[in-house]
Design an enzyme around this catalytic site. Structure first.
Site, PDB file in Angstrom:
ATOM      1  N   SER A   1       0.942  -1.046  -0.054  1.00 45.96           N
ATOM      2  CA  SER A   1       0.049   0.068  -0.006  1.00 45.96           C
ATOM      3  C   SER A   1       1.088   1.345   0.310  1.00 45.96           C
ATOM      4  O   SER A   1       0.184   2.481  -0.041  1.00 45.96           O
ATOM      5  CB  SER A   1      -0.915  -0.027   1.329  1.00 45.96           C
ATOM      6  OG  SER A   1      -0.087  -0.008   2.435  1.00 45.96           O
TER       7      SER A   1
ATOM      8  N   HIS B   1      -2.723  -2.878  -5.600  1.00 52.53           N
ATOM      9  CA  HIS B   1      -3.203  -2.397  -4.131  1.00 52.53           C
ATOM     10  C   HIS B   1      -4.851  -2.563  -3.935  1.00 52.53           C
ATOM     11  O   HIS B   1      -5.412  -1.889  -4.470  1.00 52.53           O
ATOM     12  CB  HIS B   1      -2.753  -1.120  -3.953  1.00 52.53           C
ATOM     13  CG  HIS B   1      -3.250  -0.658  -2.481  1.00 52.53           C
ATOM     14  ND1 HIS B   1      -3.364   0.613  -2.487  1.00 52.53           N
ATOM     15  CD2 HIS B   1      -3.429  -1.299  -1.303  1.00 52.53           C
ATOM     16  CE1 HIS B   1      -3.474   0.820  -1.098  1.00 52.53           C
ATOM     17  NE2 HIS B   1      -3.621  -0.236  -0.464  1.00 52.53           N
TER      18      HIS B   1
ATOM     19  N   GLU C   1      -5.852  -0.032  -7.078  1.00 58.27           N
ATOM     20  CA  GLU C   1      -4.833   0.726  -7.854  1.00 58.27           C
ATOM     21  C   GLU C   1      -3.741  -0.287  -8.189  1.00 58.27           C
ATOM     22  O   GLU C   1      -3.392  -1.018  -7.717  1.00 58.27           O
ATOM     23  CB  GLU C   1      -3.976   1.459  -6.659  1.00 58.27           C
ATOM     24  CG  GLU C   1      -4.604   2.972  -6.178  1.00 58.27           C
ATOM     25  CD  GLU C   1      -3.847   3.691  -4.939  1.00 58.27           C
ATOM     26  OE1 GLU C   1      -3.548   4.690  -5.239  1.00 58.27           O
ATOM     27  OE2 GLU C   1      -3.503   2.877  -3.972  1.00 58.27           O
TER      28      GLU C   1
ATOM     29  N   ASN D   1      -2.927   6.157  -0.096  1.00 59.53           N
ATOM     30  CA  ASN D   1      -2.284   6.452   1.133  1.00 59.53           C
ATOM     31  C   ASN D   1      -1.482   7.550   1.154  1.00 59.53           C
ATOM     32  O   ASN D   1      -1.432   8.106   2.276  1.00 59.53           O
ATOM     33  CB  ASN D   1      -1.444   5.153   1.679  1.00 59.53           C
ATOM     34  CG  ASN D   1      -2.270   4.208   2.040  1.00 59.53           C
ATOM     35  OD1 ASN D   1      -3.576   4.236   2.740  1.00 59.53           O
ATOM     36  ND2 ASN D   1      -2.120   2.810   1.589  1.00 59.53           N
TER      37      ASN D   1
END
Length: 311
Positions: free
Chosen positions: A148, A169, A181, A219
Site C-alpha cells: 500500500s 493494491h 490501484e 495512502n
C-alpha cells in the site's frame, strides 16, 4: 489506453519493451487459471475470496496452519454475509471454499499462473517472501504485490522478473471495495500491465492506474489525514468521537479518520507513514507520537480490541 505517465515523453513500454511471446512465455488473461496468494491475513484472505468467487483456483499460502485456519474461517463468514445480502446463492459457499487450497509449503506455488503477495507492510518481510516466490514460479508468471506504500520498482528489482512485476493494491475489506490501484514499476511491461488491468475487471473490480511513488494516491492522501486527526486528539483539541463526527457529518465521510485508522490497524498506519516520511524526507509525514504510543501499548485497533476506541 489507461493513463500511466506524468510526462508526455516515451512510455514505459517503449523504454522497456516486453519479451517476445513464446510457447513458454505467454502473458494473457486466458492463461490464468490458478492464482497464488501469499499471506492469509486480512488482505490475503480477502484477495483469495474474490479470486475464488470469480472462478479461479487459489493456492493460499501462509507460514503456519493457525493463520490459514483463521483466514479460511474469515472467508467462510464473509461468504455467509454475501449469502444473507443476496449477492451469491447459498450453494456457492461450498463451491468457492472448495476452490481454495490452504498450504504452508511454498512448493505448491509452482502450479500458479499469477501470484499476489499480501504479507504485512514491512519492506524486509515483503522482499523475503517475494524473492522466495520468484525462485519457484515459471518464467511467464506475473508476480504482483499488494503493498500500500512501498516502491514497486524497488521490490521488482530484487526479483528476476522486473518486467513481470506489478503493484495490485486492493482496498480493505477486499470482498466489498471495488477499487484496485494498479502500479507499474519502472520496468513493468505493457503486457503485464494490461493483463493485470484485465484481471481486475474479471474480479468485478475497478482498476485505476497510478504511477509508482510512496503511498501511491490512496495512502498519500489518506494517511496524512489520519495522522492529523491523531494530532488533534493528542493536543487536546477534540476527542476521537468529536473528530470523527466532524468528518462524517461535515465532510460526508462514511467513516471518521480515527474509526478508519482502527479498522486499518494503527500499526499499519505507522508503517505507511514511515514509508512516506523516508520516501519524501518531509516532516509533515512524521507519525504522530500518540499513534506510536498506542502501537507500543499493543492498542492496534479492531484486531486487538482497542485503539482510539474500545471494541
Amino acid at each position: 489506453m489507461p493513463w500511466r505517465s506524468l510526462s508526455s515523453g516515451p512510455s514505459i513500454a517503449n523504454l522497456f519493451p516486453p519479451v517476445m511471446a513464446t510457447a513458454k512465455n505467454t502473458m494473457n488473461i486466458e492463461s490464468i487459471k490458478t492464482v497464488g496468494v501469499l499471506g492469509a491475513g486480512t488482505m490475503g484472505n480477502g484477495i483469495a475470496h474474490v479470486f475464488a468467487r470469480s472462478g479461479f483456483r487459489v493456492i493460499l499460502r501462509d507460514v503456519d496452519k493457525r493463520s490459514l485456519d483463521r483466514g479460511m474461517e474469515t472467508i467462510g463468514k464473509n461468504l455467509d454475509r454475501e449469502i444473507k445480502k443476496g449477492k451469491i446463492p447459498e450453494a456457492a459457499r461450498s463451491v468457492v471454499l472448495g476452490r481454495i487450497q490452504p498450504v504452508t509449503d511454498n512448493v505448491a506455488l509452482v502450479g500458479a499462473d499469477f501470484v499476489v503477495e499480501a504479507v504485512p507492510e514491512k519492506r524486509d518481510l515483503k522482499l523475503a517472501v517475494l524473492k522466495e516466490a520468484d525462485k519457484l514460479l515459471g518464467p511467464s508468471v506475473i508476480l504482483a504485490t499488494n503493498t500500500s506504500s512501498i516502491s514497486v520498482t524497488e521490490l521488482a528489482a530484487q526479483t528476476s522478473r522486473a518486467d513481470r512485476f506489478i503493484g495490485m493494491h486492493f482496498m480493505n475489506p477486499v470482498p466489498v471495495m471495488t477499487l484496485v490501484e494498479v502500479i507499474s514499476g519502472l520496468a513493468t511491461s505493457e503486457a503485464t500491465f494490461q493483463t493485470t488491468m484485465d484481471l481486475c475487471a474479471k474480479l468485478d473490480k475497478t482498476p485505476v492506474a497510478v504511477n509508482d511513488s510512496p503511498g501511491f494516491v490512496s495512502n498519500r492522501i489518506l494517511l496524512p489525514m489520519i495522522n492529523e486527526a491523531a494530532f488533534t486528539v493528542m493536543e487536546g483539541i477534540a476527542t476521537p468521537e468529536a473528530v470523527d463526527a466532524v468528518m462524517k457529518m461535515g465532510m460526508s465521510h462514511l467513516m471518521g479518520p480515527l474509526e478508519l485508522a482502527d479498522f486499518i490497524g494503527l500499526d499499519v498506519c505507522v508503517d505507511i507513514l514511515e514509508v512516506l516520511y523516508q520516501g519524501f524526507g518531509d516532516p509533515k509525514y512524521r507519525a504522530c507520537p500518540l499513534l506510536r504510543k498506542y502501537v507500543a501499548a499493543g492498542w492496534l485497533g479492531r484486531k486487538t480490541g482497542r485503539g482510539f476506541y474500545k471494541y
